[in-house]
Design a protein around this motif. Structure first.
Motif, PDB file in Angstrom:
ATOM      1  N   GLY A   1       6.884   0.307  -5.803  1.00  0.00           N
ATOM      2  CA  GLY A   1       6.929   1.755  -5.990  1.00  0.00           C
ATOM      3  C   GLY A   1       5.812   2.459  -5.245  1.00  0.00           C
ATOM      4  O   GLY A   1       6.014   3.534  -4.652  1.00  0.00           O
ATOM      5  N   VAL A   2       4.614   1.858  -5.256  1.00  0.00           N
ATOM      6  CA  VAL A   2       3.490   2.422  -4.493  1.00  0.00           C
ATOM      7  C   VAL A   2       3.830   2.444  -3.010  1.00  0.00           C
ATOM      8  O   VAL A   2       3.560   3.434  -2.308  1.00  0.00           O
ATOM      9  CB  VAL A   2       2.203   1.612  -4.743  1.00  0.00           C
ATOM     10  N   ALA A   3       4.414   1.359  -2.520  1.00  0.00           N
ATOM     11  CA  ALA A   3       4.790   1.297  -1.106  1.00  0.00           C
ATOM     12  C   ALA A   3       5.791   2.396  -0.751  1.00  0.00           C
ATOM     13  O   ALA A   3       5.695   3.029   0.311  1.00  0.00           O
ATOM     14  CB  ALA A   3       5.379  -0.077  -0.774  1.00  0.00           C
ATOM     15  N   ILE A   4       6.756   2.649  -1.651  1.00  0.00           N
ATOM     16  CA  ILE A   4       7.736   3.714  -1.414  1.00  0.00           C
ATOM     17  C   ILE A   4       7.036   5.072  -1.352  1.00  0.00           C
ATOM     18  O   ILE A   4       7.282   5.879  -0.454  1.00  0.00           O
ATOM     19  CB  ILE A   4       8.798   3.718  -2.540  1.00  0.00           C
ATOM     20  N   GLY A   5       6.150   5.314  -2.317  1.00  0.00           N
ATOM     21  CA  GLY A   5       5.499   6.608  -2.396  1.00  0.00           C
ATOM     22  C   GLY A   5       4.546   6.896  -1.251  1.00  0.00           C
ATOM     23  O   GLY A   5       4.401   8.042  -0.816  1.00  0.00           O
TER      24      GLY A   5
ATOM     25  N   ALA B  35      -3.444  13.710   9.960  1.00  0.00           N
ATOM     26  CA  ALA B  35      -3.616  13.173  11.299  1.00  0.00           C
ATOM     27  C   ALA B  35      -4.825  12.275  11.373  1.00  0.00           C
ATOM     28  O   ALA B  35      -5.715  12.323  10.551  1.00  0.00           O
ATOM     29  CB  ALA B  35      -3.755  14.330  12.286  1.00  0.00           C
ATOM     30  N   GLY B  36      -4.825  11.437  12.393  1.00  0.00           N
ATOM     31  CA  GLY B  36      -6.020  10.650  12.678  1.00  0.00           C
ATOM     32  C   GLY B  36      -6.181   9.397  11.851  1.00  0.00           C
ATOM     33  O   GLY B  36      -7.229   8.780  11.865  1.00  0.00           O
ATOM     34  N   GLY B  37      -5.155   9.012  11.100  1.00  0.00           N
ATOM     35  CA  GLY B  37      -5.274   7.780  10.330  1.00  0.00           C
ATOM     36  C   GLY B  37      -6.158   7.894   9.108  1.00  0.00           C
ATOM     37  O   GLY B  37      -6.462   6.904   8.482  1.00  0.00           O
TER      38      GLY B  37
ATOM     39  N   LEU C 247       1.547   6.386   5.397  1.00  0.00           N
ATOM     40  CA  LEU C 247       1.196   5.189   6.163  1.00  0.00           C
ATOM     41  C   LEU C 247       1.947   5.124   7.489  1.00  0.00           C
ATOM     42  O   LEU C 247       1.449   4.559   8.467  1.00  0.00           O
ATOM     43  CB  LEU C 247       1.491   3.942   5.339  1.00  0.00           C
ATOM     44  N   LEU C 248       3.151   5.712   7.527  1.00  0.00           N
ATOM     45  CA  LEU C 248       3.964   5.657   8.744  1.00  0.00           C
ATOM     46  C   LEU C 248       3.763   6.874   9.650  1.00  0.00           C
ATOM     47  O   LEU C 248       4.516   7.071  10.600  1.00  0.00           O
ATOM     48  CB  LEU C 248       5.448   5.531   8.375  1.00  0.00           C
ATOM     49  N   GLY C 249       2.763   7.684   9.318  1.00  0.00           N
ATOM     50  CA  GLY C 249       2.450   8.798  10.204  1.00  0.00           C
ATOM     51  C   GLY C 249       2.883  10.148   9.712  1.00  0.00           C
ATOM     52  O   GLY C 249       2.701  11.147  10.407  1.00  0.00           O
TER      53      GLY C 249
ATOM     54  N   LEU D  88      -7.647   5.104   5.175  1.00  0.00           N
ATOM     55  CA  LEU D  88      -8.972   4.965   4.590  1.00  0.00           C
ATOM     56  C   LEU D  88      -8.998   5.554   3.188  1.00  0.00           C
ATOM     57  O   LEU D  88      -9.608   4.993   2.276  1.00  0.00           O
ATOM     58  CB  LEU D  88     -10.013   5.650   5.477  1.00  0.00           C
ATOM     59  N   GLY D  89      -8.311   6.666   3.000  1.00  0.00           N
ATOM     60  CA  GLY D  89      -8.239   7.272   1.670  1.00  0.00           C
ATOM     61  C   GLY D  89      -7.556   6.352   0.678  1.00  0.00           C
ATOM     62  O   GLY D  89      -8.006   6.216  -0.469  1.00  0.00           O
TER      63      GLY D  89
END
Length: 282
Positions: free
Chosen positions: A124-128, A139-141, A133-135, A145-146
């Protein structure tokens, strides 16, 4: 429980506002100083309030103070980079980490079905978090880090929860408030003064307000657990998502994407089922 969770949500929103112009060290220095001032003022007016400050478990309190400090630093840095709701989505994995830490430190073996629900929760975390994560996020990645900061804060919070269970034989709120605040103040004092940025009167009031908020919130949660069991109270913890969505919209005009809401629903459901499975263990 609801009051405590709501106050912690306000604490996170206020910290995010402060993070735009001040470093974590300064904000936490004022927070810990304010909390200590408030606690010792109350104890001066009401002798013995909060119970004794001495402890039979100094090592456990030292460990608890360290991970509480780590949690405060990590979540401050996480919410500097992330919307509140996304940080809370990571935070809701805490019950799964508590299961793992309890199995490791307390030798409590949860049933296999509890671990299965843990896997569902992380899915579920991955879905949310997929859009960020995929952009699709900032911006800037920065979101990655967050998310790492949020995960670190969640791990520290889960360690605090586990240590609280080992310290449940010691009643009283005084130790719970004073020892982490003393350590935090000692660590933040040189760092905070080095990175001090002159605050406005309003900003200083916000920093001091954090100390008052966290103190009241901690007392609220302590009272909640004094009147009801952890299993009874656990579902109320997910009200934090409502607060995070509310503050995100009120202060920053953010509307969460559907993927985040769907992931949050999966995580909350998996957490509840995992906790129920763990509670039924023989």
């Amino acid at each position: 429980m609801l009051a405590g969770i709501g106050l912690f949500g306000l604490l996170d929103a206020n910290s995010k506002l402060l993070s735009a112009g001040h470093e974590v060290w300064q904000v936490l220095l004022v927070r810990f100083a304010t909390l200590l001032l408030v606690v010792f003022t109350i104890r001066a007016l009401v002798p013995g309030w909060g119970g004794a400050l001495t402890t039979r478990f100094p090592r456990l309190h030292a460990a608890r103070s360290l991970v509480m400090l780590g949690s405060a630093i990590c979540f401050f840095q996480a919410f500097r980079l992330l919307p509140l709701a996304e940080g809370y989505l990571v935070f809701f994995t805490s019950p799964f980490l508590v299961l793992a830490l309890s199995a490791w430190l307390l030798k409590e073996a949860p049933p296999p079905v509890a671990w299965a629900w843990c896997a569902v929760g992380f899915a579920g975390v991955a879905i949310g978090l997929a859009p960020g994560l995929l952009g699709g996020g900032e911006a800037g990645g920065a979101p990655l880090l967050g998310y790492l900061y949020a995960l670190g804060g969640t791990f520290c919070y889960s360690a605090v929860f586990t240590l609280n269970r080992q310290l449940r034989a010691e009643p009283g709120i005084g130790r719970v408030l004073v020892w982490p605040s003393l350590l935090g103040f000692a660590v933040m004092l040189p760092l905070g003064l080095t990175h001090w940025s002159p605050p406005s009167a309003l900003t200083l009031a916000q920093m001091a307000g954090n100390g008052v908020i966290v103190g009241i919130a901690t007392v609220c949660l302590a009272e909640a657990f004094r009147h009801a069991t952890a299993s009874r109270l656990a579902p109320f913890g997910y009200s934090g998502l409502v607060w995070s969505l509310t503050w995100d919209f009120a202060f920053w005009g953010r509307v969460p994407p559907l993927a985040m809401l769907a992931g949050a629903a999966v995580v909350v459901f998996a957490c509840i089922m995992s906790e129920r499975a763990a509670a039924r263990r023989p």
